[in-house]
Design a protein around this motif. Structure first.
Motif, PDB file in Angstrom:
ATOM      1  N   ARG A  72       0.853  -1.196   0.000  1.00 50.31           N
ATOM      2  CA  ARG A  72       0.000   0.000   0.000  1.00 50.31           C
ATOM      3  C   ARG A  72       0.888   1.245   0.000  1.00 50.31           C
ATOM      4  O   ARG A  72       1.984   1.239   0.588  1.00 50.31           O
ATOM      5  CB  ARG A  72      -0.898   0.018   1.241  1.00 50.31           C
ATOM      6  CG  ARG A  72      -1.749  -1.231   1.419  1.00 50.31           C
ATOM      7  CD  ARG A  72      -2.906  -1.304   0.446  1.00 50.31           C
ATOM      8  NE  ARG A  72      -3.692  -2.517   0.668  1.00 50.31           N
ATOM      9  CZ  ARG A  72      -4.817  -2.802   0.030  1.00 50.31           C
ATOM     10  NH1 ARG A  72      -5.286  -1.992  -0.907  1.00 50.31           N
ATOM     11  NH2 ARG A  72      -5.479  -3.908   0.290  1.00 50.31           N
ATOM     12  N   THR A  74       0.702   3.952   1.679  1.00 48.16           N
ATOM     13  CA  THR A  74       1.044   4.415   3.028  1.00 48.16           C
ATOM     14  C   THR A  74       2.208   3.607   3.598  1.00 48.16           C
ATOM     15  O   THR A  74       3.135   4.174   4.192  1.00 48.16           O
ATOM     16  CB  THR A  74      -0.186   4.266   3.955  1.00 48.16           C
ATOM     17  OG1 THR A  74      -1.223   5.077   3.427  1.00 48.16           O
ATOM     18  CG2 THR A  74       0.119   4.692   5.374  1.00 48.16           C
ATOM     19  N   GLU A  78       5.804   5.201   4.730  1.00 49.39           N
ATOM     20  CA  GLU A  78       6.161   5.174   6.160  1.00 49.39           C
ATOM     21  C   GLU A  78       7.356   4.272   6.464  1.00 49.39           C
ATOM     22  O   GLU A  78       7.869   4.272   7.580  1.00 49.39           O
ATOM     23  CB  GLU A  78       4.955   4.680   6.976  1.00 49.39           C
ATOM     24  CG  GLU A  78       3.867   5.736   7.070  1.00 49.39           C
ATOM     25  CD  GLU A  78       2.691   5.281   7.904  1.00 49.39           C
ATOM     26  OE1 GLU A  78       2.627   4.075   8.246  1.00 49.39           O
ATOM     27  OE2 GLU A  78       1.844   6.130   8.195  1.00 49.39           O
ATOM     28  N   ALA A  99      -5.181  10.549   3.009  1.00 47.76           N
ATOM     29  CA  ALA A  99      -4.702   9.409   3.796  1.00 47.76           C
ATOM     30  C   ALA A  99      -5.510   8.156   3.469  1.00 47.76           C
ATOM     31  O   ALA A  99      -4.944   7.059   3.317  1.00 47.76           O
ATOM     32  CB  ALA A  99      -4.815   9.745   5.279  1.00 47.76           C
ATOM     33  N   GLN A 100      -6.834   8.296   3.310  1.00 52.87           N
ATOM     34  CA  GLN A 100      -7.670   7.123   3.013  1.00 52.87           C
ATOM     35  C   GLN A 100      -7.288   6.499   1.675  1.00 52.87           C
ATOM     36  O   GLN A 100      -7.232   5.273   1.550  1.00 52.87           O
ATOM     37  CB  GLN A 100      -9.165   7.518   2.990  1.00 52.87           C
ATOM     38  CG  GLN A 100      -9.737   7.885   4.353  1.00 52.87           C
ATOM     39  CD  GLN A 100      -9.646   9.383   4.603  1.00 52.87           C
ATOM     40  OE1 GLN A 100      -8.756  10.059   4.079  1.00 52.87           O
ATOM     41  NE2 GLN A 100     -10.559   9.892   5.400  1.00 52.87           N
ATOM     42  N   ARG A 102      -4.389   6.765   0.106  1.00 50.59           N
ATOM     43  CA  ARG A 102      -3.049   6.162   0.197  1.00 50.59           C
ATOM     44  C   ARG A 102      -3.092   4.838   0.963  1.00 50.59           C
ATOM     45  O   ARG A 102      -2.296   3.940   0.700  1.00 50.59           O
ATOM     46  CB  ARG A 102      -2.074   7.140   0.877  1.00 50.59           C
ATOM     47  CG  ARG A 102      -1.831   8.399   0.067  1.00 50.59           C
ATOM     48  CD  ARG A 102      -0.661   9.190   0.614  1.00 50.59           C
ATOM     49  NE  ARG A 102      -0.870   9.744   1.937  1.00 50.59           N
ATOM     50  CZ  ARG A 102      -1.403  10.936   2.185  1.00 50.59           C
ATOM     51  NH1 ARG A 102      -1.790  11.720   1.194  1.00 50.59           N
ATOM     52  NH2 ARG A 102      -1.537  11.375   3.423  1.00 50.59           N
ATOM     53  N   ASN A 103      -4.018   4.720   1.919  1.00 54.28           N
ATOM     54  CA  ASN A 103      -4.141   3.453   2.664  1.00 54.28           C
ATOM     55  C   ASN A 103      -4.637   2.321   1.769  1.00 54.28           C
ATOM     56  O   ASN A 103      -4.333   1.152   2.002  1.00 54.28           O
ATOM     57  CB  ASN A 103      -5.133   3.606   3.824  1.00 54.28           C
ATOM     58  CG  ASN A 103      -4.573   4.451   4.941  1.00 54.28           C
ATOM     59  OD1 ASN A 103      -3.368   4.690   4.986  1.00 54.28           O
ATOM     60  ND2 ASN A 103      -5.435   4.915   5.822  1.00 54.28           N
TER      61      ASN A 103
END
Ligand SMILES: Cc1cc2nc3c(=O)[nH]c(=O)nc-3n(C[C@H](O)[C@H](O)[C@H](O)COP(=O)(O)OP(=O)(O)OC[C@H]3O[C@@H](n4cnc5c(N)ncnc54)[C@H](O)[C@@H]3O)c2cc1C
Ligand code: SF4
Length: 328
Positions: A72, A74, A78, A99-100, A102-103
């Protein structure tokens, strides 16, 4: 939405077997493909879910990374090794979507996402050669503020929307593929095609070919890297212009450079002309501006997007100046 069947692949061989069916499509996070299906731009007969395939981020002994295609966005942004060794990639991913999104979004899905040209999505009302060859292109004389200034053709002036791909292009990433005829690799910069007379053919992939991983070779030792995205809003907007760069400066001279642009071309644009002008030259603002101008000499603006030429020049110059400060 058209009816379709759904199958979940349990390993890459299974995915390739299922993906060989006529009108089959691989399903990553679905953040682009499902939108396209809802709007009747895409109508696959079979969806092959590949989210269960390898998603590991493997550190290589040479300092590089091998990223599973189902990772994913994210997770990639990270990851400690990505943040430390490839800051341009972490920043590019974090500049994209929300963010959603990318998740949910996967590495392969991000690479193969389709253009955001609004006429492409407007099945009922607009002509689009990319969607339907020979139909014409309503963007050329239409609202083309977001469209391409480099690498376009009279058939299509769309841009490639991915932020991540711009960083991958500057990082010399290599895409690992698996298809009915076996495995192969392609540099990311050679995966996407320019539109020419056939904008409907967007990549070098064969039908059913699966992206299995993306390989990142180590960046040049001592180089700094970064990504800057210029857009209408601070978040949740696609790039007007973006710049990914890798720069090493030794005793005031540029000894390694890689530069890629987003928001300006139908594919992630590796700025080779600028790179040639930069390598071996003094790392100063005059050099950076001249290199940007050399790259943009080939730009062909449309009615509403000539501003991108100066915007790209200024953004390239600013990013290189920042990195030169870091790289000294
Ligand atoms: C509101 C919104 C805002 C966004 N903003 C940005 C932005 O600012 N910057 C940006 O870069 N992106 C942005 N995006 C796009 C987003 O990043 C992409 O939708 C996402 O990366 C696609 O990944 P996915 O896994 O969901 O792909 P999917 O939608 O599942 O698939 C996309 C394509 O990839 C193919 N595919 C998937 N996996 C494989 C595989 N392993 N091998 C071969 N083919 C495969 C699919 O068949 C499909 O053609 C935005 C999206 C939305 C909805
Ligand atoms: S620019 Fe390309 S994607 Fe957009 S309408 Fe024209 S042909 Fe279609």
């Amino acid at each position: 939405m058209n009816p379709f069947t759904y199958a979940r692949a349990c390993d890459p061989a299974d995915a390739v077997r299922l993906g060989a069916a006529p009108r089959a499509a691989y399903l990553g996070g679905g953040t682009n493909l499902v939108d396209l299906m809802r709007r009747n731009v895409a109508a696959p007969a079979t969806l092959v879910d590949v989210t269960g395939l390898p998603a590991a981020i493997e550190e290589r002994p040479d300092g590089g990374l091998l990223i599973g295609a189902a990772a994913r966005n994210t997770a990639v942004a990270e990851h400690r090794a990505v943040r430390e060794r490839y800051p341009l990639l972490a920043r590019a991913i974090l500049a994209g979507g929300s963010a959603q999104i990318r998740n949910m979004a996967t590495v392969a899905g991000n690479i193969l996402q389709r253009t955001r040209c609004p006429y492409f999505y407007d099945v009922a009302g607009s002509r689009c050669n990319r969607r339907e060859p020979g139909q014409g292109c309503d963007a050329i004389d239409g609202h083309n503020r977001d469209h391409a200034i480099l690498g376009a053709s009279p058939a299509c002036v769309a841009t490639h929307p991915s932020d991540m791909c711009v960083a991958l292009a500057a990082a010399d990433a290599v895409v690992h593929l698996r298809g009915g005829r076996g495995t192969r690799t392609l540099p990311l910069t050679e995966l996407h095609r320019l539109p020419g007379d056939h904008p409907e053919i967007e990549t070098e992939l064969e039908h059913g070919e699966l992206i299995t991983a993306v390989e990142l070779p180590p960046l040049p030792p001592g180089a700094a890297s970064g990504y800057r995205k210029v857009r209408d809003r601070a978040s949740y907007a696609f790039a007007l212009v973006s710049v990914a760069a890798v720069l090493r400066v030794e005793r005031g001279v540029i000894t390694a450079v890689r530069l890629a642009l987003g928001g300006v071309a139908p594919k992630p644009w590796r700025a080779r002309t600028a790179e040639q002008a930069l390598l071996g030259a003094p790392a100063d603002p005059g050099t950076f501006r001249a290199a940007a101008r050399a790259e943009l000499a080939a730009a062909v603006p449309l009615r509403h997007n000539a501003f991108k030429i100066e915007l790209a020049e200024r953004t390239i110059t600013a990013v290189l100046a920042d990195l030169a400060g870091e790289a000294r």
